[in-house]
Design a protein around this motif. Structure first.
Motif, PDB file in Angstrom:
ATOM      1  N   SER A   9       0.824  -1.208   0.000  1.00  0.00           N
ATOM      2  CA  SER A   9       0.000   0.000   0.000  1.00  0.00           C
ATOM      3  C   SER A   9       0.854   1.252   0.000  1.00  0.00           C
ATOM      4  O   SER A   9       2.039   1.237   0.366  1.00  0.00           O
ATOM      5  CB  SER A   9      -0.917   0.006   1.226  1.00  0.00           C
ATOM      6  N   GLU A  36      -3.621   4.679   1.033  1.00  0.00           N
ATOM      7  CA  GLU A  36      -4.325   3.790   1.968  1.00  0.00           C
ATOM      8  C   GLU A  36      -4.169   4.243   3.415  1.00  0.00           C
ATOM      9  O   GLU A  36      -4.947   3.838   4.283  1.00  0.00           O
ATOM     10  CB  GLU A  36      -3.815   2.354   1.820  1.00  0.00           C
ATOM     11  N   VAL A  86      -9.852   4.254   4.859  1.00  0.00           N
ATOM     12  CA  VAL A  86      -8.484   4.792   4.909  1.00  0.00           C
ATOM     13  C   VAL A  86      -8.122   5.121   6.354  1.00  0.00           C
ATOM     14  O   VAL A  86      -8.929   5.646   7.122  1.00  0.00           O
ATOM     15  CB  VAL A  86      -8.373   6.047   4.019  1.00  0.00           C
TER      16      VAL A  86
END
Length: 443
Positions: A269, A333, A364
């Protein structure tokens, strides 16, 4: 403090906090014996651990350097708190007030800083007061009186009458960053601290960053961070000072950030370190977690002065210019804020969070590594002193406060009700907690 979302991992000392004053007179004799036993028992634990790790015993000798192993953190906490309490119980209350309120300690440090006395004497060298006076430019008599006061704080030593030598403490003051810390503290922050209460009276309940003790002390109309942006010398001194605090204090080691969150779960991520300065934290995370991608954002002047990202992580770490009061341009993310919010009042901290919203998708994570003020007496006392000092420092300098758990939750709610507060984690030995929230808005 709300146990539902507060999950510290402090191992608290195995003795109660300071007893209430009304009980002191009847049981003080048993308390001092209890403290003595705690000191003896836990000092033995520390000594045995140092022997097992083949480390030298603590000393003020500048030639001796001790790094305490992590497995004696609790024992150290107990000894440091117990020795302080025992000391405070055994001196009269008026002496206690005088010692806690001593303004002369900083006068000594200011003289050492102003005249660079620590650099006029090499480590292992001795000089008479007359020789030291010639070297630093301060007259011999005031030099002698100032240094003998400093010696009560373990700063310099007088191994024989009239002769000065370094201790481990005064030796550290020769370090470039530590010297900057000393200059910043005595020239900028001490005069500002004196004006803190005046600022509270002049601007009651203000959240503006230019309504501070620093503004009054330095007759400055602009916020401190604007002065720093316009004054490279002062900014460099501030940066070096912060570096000294972090480098020489394991409680601020970025490794605690790694222990506070399951970074492995993020896989490859993208994480944005907002206000990440030169990218030091982003680089350390990339080196530890081999799939993680990171962007470290800061102002143009900061990014322009950063060293190149090391080659082994250059494909996964990017430095980017960004003002966190403007809309966040990167979709990621997770977003990390390390020691950002404590320099801003709730009014402006909420604006930083609002600026983060445009690219956010549901789920998130917002990760804030910052101080979280404890309830009184719930962490080792010597550590609480440090965090309470920082609390007043950010108020004096930026008109902000450090926040407790309830205040962190309130900040996210104030910014936007779609921020869901998740938890606060405080690893043992860390000065900083990790405050975690999640965005629950539309995907």
């Amino acid at each position: 403090m709300c146990a539902a979302f507060w999950s510290p991992s402090w191992d608290l000392p195995r003795f109660p906090p300071l007893l209430k004053p009304q009980f002191q007179s009847t049981i003080a004799h048993s308390r001092i014996i209890e403290l003595a036993h705690l000191i003896s028992e836990n000092t033995s634990t520390i000594e045995n651990a140092l022997v097992a790790h083949k480390l030298p015993t603590p000393s003020f000798d500048p030639a001796v350097s001790v790094t305490f192993p992590a497995d004696i953190t609790v024992a150290r906490d107990i000894v440091l708190d117990a020795t302080q309490e025992l000391h405070d119980l055994l001196i009269p209350p008026m002496n206690l007030i005088q010692r806690k309120a001593s303004y002369n300690k900083l006068a000594c440090m200011k003289a050492i800083s102003r005249y660079s006395i620590q650099n006029c004497l090499d480590v292992g060298e001795t000089k008479t007061y007359a020789e030291l006076a010639t070297a630093c430019g301060l007259s011999e008599r005031p030099l002698k009186h100032l240094l003998r006061h400093a010696m009560t704080m373990r700063i310099f030593a007088e191994p024989r009458k009239g002769v000065v030598a370094h201790t481990a403490v005064s030796q550290l003051m020769r370090n470039h960053d530590c010297k900057a810390w000393l200059e910043l503290g005595t020239e900028d922050l001490w005069p500002s601290s004196v004006k803190l209460v005046d600022a509270l009276g002049k601007w009651p309940d203000s959240e503006e960053p230019n309504h501070t003790g620093w503004n009054i002390a330095h007759n400055a109309p602009e916020p401190l961070y604007e002065r720093l942006a316009a004054d490279p010398k002062m900014a460099a001194r501030m940066g070096a000072s912060m570096s000294a605090t972090i480098t020489n204090n394991p409680a601020f080691d970025p490794v605690h950030l790694q222990r506070s969150f399951d970074w492995e779960a993020l896989g490859s991520s993208l994480v944005v370190d907002v206000g990440g300065s030169h990218g030091t934290v982003a680089i350390s995370l990339a080196e530890k977690y081999k799939n993680l991608r990171l962007i470290s954002q800061d102002l143009v002047s900061t990014i322009d002065s950063a060293a190149p990202v090391p080659g082994d992580v250059a494909d996964r770490v990017q430095l980017m210019t960004h003002d966190f009061f403007t809309p966040q341009p990167v979709e990621a993310e997770a977003y990390l804020f390390r020691q950002v919010f404590h320099n801003h009042s709730d009014k402006y901290a909420a604006l930083i969070l609002k600026a983060l919203i445009p690219p956010l998708k549901r789920g998130v994570r917002i990760l804030v590594q910052d101080a979280c003020l404890p309830d009184p007496g719930t962490i080792p006392g010597w550590r609480e002193i440090d965090i309470r000092d920082m609390d007043l420092l950010v108020k004096t300098s930026f008109n902000a406060w450090e926040r407790d758990a309830d205040e962190w939750r309130e900040l996210f709610a104030k910014a936007d009700s779609r921020f869901e507060f998740v938890r606060i984690t405080q690893p043992q030995g860390s000065a900083l907690a990790l405050i975690e929230a999640r965005w629950t808005g539309e995907a």
